[in-house]
Design a protein around this motif. Structure first.
Motif, mmCIF file in Angstrom:
data_model
loop_
_atom_site.group_PDB
_atom_site.id
_atom_site.type_symbol
_atom_site.label_atom_id
_atom_site.label_comp_id
_atom_site.label_asym_id
_atom_site.label_seq_id
_atom_site.Cartn_x
_atom_site.Cartn_y
_atom_site.Cartn_z
ATOM 1 N N ASP A 329 79.479 29.674 103.487
ATOM 2 C CA ASP A 329 80.279 30.778 102.945
ATOM 3 C C ASP A 329 81.760 30.436 103.049
ATOM 4 N N GLN A 330 82.502 30.835 102.034
ATOM 5 C CA GLN A 330 83.909 30.447 101.933
ATOM 6 C C GLN A 330 84.782 31.417 102.723
ATOM 7 N N THR A 372 86.359 38.036 101.789
ATOM 8 C CA THR A 372 86.721 39.321 101.178
ATOM 9 C C THR A 372 85.532 40.258 101.109
ATOM 10 N N ASN A 373 84.380 39.774 100.618
ATOM 11 C CA ASN A 373 83.208 40.630 100.451
ATOM 12 C C ASN A 373 82.669 41.120 101.795
ATOM 13 N N SER A 374 82.659 40.219 102.795
ATOM 14 C CA SER A 374 82.163 40.626 104.115
ATOM 15 C C SER A 374 83.060 41.675 104.747
ATOM 16 N N LEU A 375 84.395 41.494 104.635
ATOM 17 C CA LEU A 375 85.330 42.481 105.189
ATOM 18 C C LEU A 375 85.190 43.815 104.469
ATOM 19 N N ARG A 376 84.996 43.770 103.156
ATOM 20 C CA ARG A 376 84.806 45.011 102.405
ATOM 21 C C ARG A 376 83.538 45.733 102.904
ATOM 22 N N GLU A 440 69.175 61.272 106.303
ATOM 23 C CA GLU A 440 67.933 60.890 105.661
ATOM 24 C C GLU A 440 68.142 59.603 104.884
ATOM 25 N N GLY A 441 67.257 58.655 105.121
ATOM 26 C CA GLY A 441 67.372 57.353 104.454
ATOM 27 C C GLY A 441 68.077 56.323 105.283
ATOM 28 N N SER A 442 68.672 56.665 106.435
ATOM 29 C CA SER A 442 69.372 55.696 107.272
ATOM 30 C C SER A 442 68.395 55.068 108.246
ATOM 31 N N LEU A 443 68.513 53.763 108.410
ATOM 32 C CA LEU A 443 67.620 53.034 109.325
ATOM 33 C C LEU A 443 68.336 52.559 110.572
ATOM 34 N N GLY A 444 69.580 52.961 110.772
ATOM 35 C CA GLY A 444 70.320 52.494 111.936
ATOM 36 C C GLY A 444 70.694 51.045 111.844
ATOM 37 N N LEU A 445 70.909 50.519 110.618
ATOM 38 C CA LEU A 445 71.225 49.100 110.438
ATOM 39 C C LEU A 445 72.694 48.855 110.158
ATOM 40 N N GLY A 446 73.424 49.922 109.793
ATOM 41 C CA GLY A 446 74.822 49.732 109.385
ATOM 42 C C GLY A 446 75.679 49.096 110.447
ATOM 43 N N LEU A 447 75.608 49.607 111.696
ATOM 44 C CA LEU A 447 76.440 49.070 112.774
ATOM 45 C C LEU A 447 75.986 47.679 113.189
ATOM 46 N N SER A 448 74.692 47.384 113.047
ATOM 47 C CA SER A 448 74.223 46.033 113.319
ATOM 48 C C SER A 448 74.837 45.044 112.340
ATOM 49 N N ILE A 449 74.924 45.444 111.065
ATOM 50 C CA ILE A 449 75.571 44.595 110.051
ATOM 51 C C ILE A 449 77.046 44.426 110.379
ATOM 52 N N VAL A 450 77.693 45.534 110.806
ATOM 53 C CA VAL A 450 79.117 45.484 111.185
ATOM 54 C C VAL A 450 79.340 44.471 112.303
ATOM 55 N N THR A 452 77.533 41.915 113.137
ATOM 56 C CA THR A 452 77.317 40.549 112.645
ATOM 57 C C THR A 452 78.553 40.036 111.912
ATOM 58 N N ILE A 453 79.161 40.886 111.063
ATOM 59 C CA ILE A 453 80.350 40.470 110.292
ATOM 60 C C ILE A 453 81.518 40.203 111.231
ATOM 61 N N VAL A 454 81.721 41.081 112.227
ATOM 62 C CA VAL A 454 82.818 40.883 113.188
ATOM 63 C C VAL A 454 82.637 39.582 113.944
ATOM 64 N N ASP A 455 81.397 39.284 114.382
ATOM 65 C CA ASP A 455 81.132 38.032 115.099
ATOM 66 C C ASP A 455 81.396 36.829 114.210
ATOM 67 N N GLU A 456 81.048 36.944 112.901
ATOM 68 C CA GLU A 456 81.297 35.826 111.974
ATOM 69 C C GLU A 456 82.786 35.536 111.832
ATOM 70 N N HIS A 457 83.589 36.566 111.984
ATOM 71 C CA HIS A 457 85.046 36.398 111.845
ATOM 72 C C HIS A 457 85.725 36.153 113.196
ATOM 73 N N GLY A 458 84.921 35.914 114.221
ATOM 74 C CA GLY A 458 85.483 35.618 115.547
ATOM 75 C C GLY A 458 86.226 36.782 116.144
ATOM 76 N N GLY A 459 85.839 38.003 115.773
ATOM 77 C CA GLY A 459 86.544 39.180 116.241
ATOM 78 C C GLY A 459 85.844 39.896 117.371
ATOM 79 N N PHE A 460 86.311 41.110 117.641
ATOM 80 C CA PHE A 460 85.808 41.930 118.746
ATOM 81 C C PHE A 460 85.703 43.365 118.280
ATOM 82 N N ILE A 461 84.603 44.044 118.620
ATOM 83 C CA ILE A 461 84.408 45.443 118.227
ATOM 84 C C ILE A 461 83.999 46.263 119.433
ATOM 85 N N LYS A 462 84.491 47.493 119.485
ATOM 86 C CA LYS A 462 84.181 48.391 120.597
ATOM 87 C C LYS A 462 84.109 49.817 120.082
ATOM 88 N N MET A 463 83.126 50.578 120.547
ATOM 89 C CA MET A 463 82.967 52.000 120.188
ATOM 90 C C MET A 463 82.970 52.819 121.463
#
Length: 483
Positions: A329-330, A372-376, A440-450, A452-463
């Motif tokens: 990935d570029q 760009t797409n991953s950050l979006r 309804e319709g949520s599988l609890g995957l959104g934050l898992s994807i988030v 993964t993207i943060v780790d790919e960019h060498g970042g840090f996330i906290k809630m």
């Protein structure tokens, strides 16, 4: 078992020292007796030489044709002279062993005649008699003049002092050896305890470990091999406890993942089944009476489109959650602030649908090294999560600024608070805090994807939750603008 080792130590040392004590005592005794015998023999040889010289001189001065008769005549003179010169009791006997004269008749009368009998047979002999603390030597030899035996001289000499000294020496040696034996035995006993007691404790501790008790610890203040053994034992127990603790954590984690996976499959089965059932139902109804009822036809088609779109979104999220990041990935220098603004503007309509609003404060030139797409996708998921789980009629605040070496993205919305440990688990796949509040319709995957993207960019996330607001902070390294 190890108590037997202690007994073996003590018994072994006792046998060794006892045997050594007996051997030493007998050896010293034999050496002293041999030395005494040499002294007595040497003294008697000297006594015989002196007495022979005297007798020969007497026979030379007063020569008789019959030496036997002369020997008897001079018996009294020989007794007197030899008893004074040799300091011994002297007895003069005929060649047949008949006493002619003596300096102490009682001494010779009560003595054994072993030496006298041998002298009668032409031999020189002596024997020692012991009476209480007295040692007396009887010494006999035949007197030979001109090749003929003319009589027998017999001496009784007291060697009590010599033997008393020998007994004293033996007693001293006995007590010295006994003291050495006692000291050595005491040392062996202390040594056996010094060795066996730690081994007994190690055995008891290992038995406890065998039963599953891992809270044992051995403390020996020793710098020898046993001390090192105790240290190694404690280290081993510590390692075992750590390994068991790791296994238990992994077991609990695996159990938790299994439960999450089960919930995931339950959710996905339910969420996929619901739109499909709805689509199938409306399709069958439209087939039956859709042409005759245009209003119902439009309503049914709109519902089918909505459910199809909902089903499509579910599949997309599943694909995003299960994808593996490609190394090809570029990554490039991108303006994350601009991407975030576009996402905020586009998500305003979705927020209004839920009667909520989005406000943002984003600085300029927030360049990062990324995709760009991953950050979006990252910003969309975070805003979507804030919209869905914020309180009704609330304001969602978005801020982005440079903090130190990083760009800080902050998403803040009023919400119900949870336990602190649950916020870190929200980034795990399939995890949900409360099934009832999930959209309804949520599988609890959104934050898992988030995550993964943060780790790919060498970042840090906290809630976390602060003042009844859920706050999500994302930090990604800032690329400075070249001027």
């Amino acid at each position: 078992m190890l108590r037997t080792i202690k007994s073996k130590f003590i018994i072994g040392f006792f046998l060794i020292f006892s045997l050594s004590f007996l051997v030493l005592n007998q050896t010293v005794k034999k050496m002293i007796l041999a030395s005494n015998q040499e002294i007595v023999t040497s003294d008697l040889i000297e006594l015989k030489k002196n007495s022979i010289v005297y007798v020969n001189q007497a026979f030379l001065v007063n020569h008789y044709k019959n030496n036997k008769l002369y020997f008897g005549d001079m018996a009294d003179d020989m007794v007197n002279h030899l008893s004074h010169s040799t300091e011994s009791n002297v007895g003069v006997y005929t060649v047949d062993g008949k006493l002619l004269s003596s300096s102490a008749k009682k001494v010779f009368a009560k003595s054994r005649d072993d030496d006298l009998n041998k002298a009668i047979n032409g031999m020189t002999a002596y024997h020692i008699t012991y009476d209480r603390n007295k040692a007396e030597v009887f010494f006999s030899y035949p007197v030979v003049i001109e090749g003929k035996k003319v009589g027998i001289l017999r001496f009784s000499k007291d060697f009590s002092l010599l033997y008393k000294q020998s007994v004293g020496i033996l007693d001293i040696m006995f007590y010295i050896a006994l003291a050495i034996f006692a000291a050595a035995f005491l040392f062996s006993y202390i040594l056996s305890r010094h060795i066996s007691i730690p081994l007994v404790k190690l055995t008891e501790a290992s038995s406890e470990v065998k039963k599953g008790k891992l809270d044992v610890e051995i403390n020996f203040r020793r710098k020898d091999e046993i001390g090192q053994l105790a240290t190694n034992f404690n280290d081993m127990i510590t390692r075992i406890r750590e390994q068991i603790s790791t296994i238990e954590r992994d077991r609990d984690r695996l159990k938790e993942l299994n439960e999450q996976e089960k919930r995931f499959y339950d959710n996905i089965t339910h969420e996929l089944k619901t739109p499909l059932t709805s689509i199938q139902g409306y399709a069958e109804m439209i087939k039956e009476k859709g042409e005759s009822d245009q209003d119902f036809f439009k309503k049914g088609m709109n519902h089918i489109v909505e459910e199809s779109q909902r089903l499509h979104n579910l599949v997309i999220k599943l694909l995003e959650a299960s994808r593996e990041t490609s190394r090809n990935d570029q990554f490039d220098r991108v303006d994350s602030g601009k991407i975030l603004k576009d996402v905020c503007e586009s998500m305003k309509f979705r927020a209004e649908r839920y009667k909520k609003r989005i406000t943002y404060d984003i600085e300029e030139d927030l360049y990062v090294y990324g995709q760009t797409n991953s950050l979006r996708q990252l910003f969309i998921n975070l805003l979507d999560n804030a919209i869905k789980y914020s309180l009704a009629n609330s304001e969602i605040s978005v801020k982005a600024a440079i903090v130190g070496e990083n760009v800080l993205f902050m998403f803040k919305n009023p919400s119900t608070s949870f336990e602190n440990n649950q916020y870190s688990k929200m980034f795990q796949p399939f995890y949900s805090v409360n099934q009832k509040i999930m959209e309804e319709g949520s599988l609890g995957l959104g934050l898992s994807i988030v995550k993964t993207i943060v780790d790919e960019h060498g970042g840090f996330i906290k809630m976390f939750n602060k003042e009844k607001h859920t706050i999500v902070n994302v930090e990604i390294h800032h690329m400075k603008v070249e001027k």
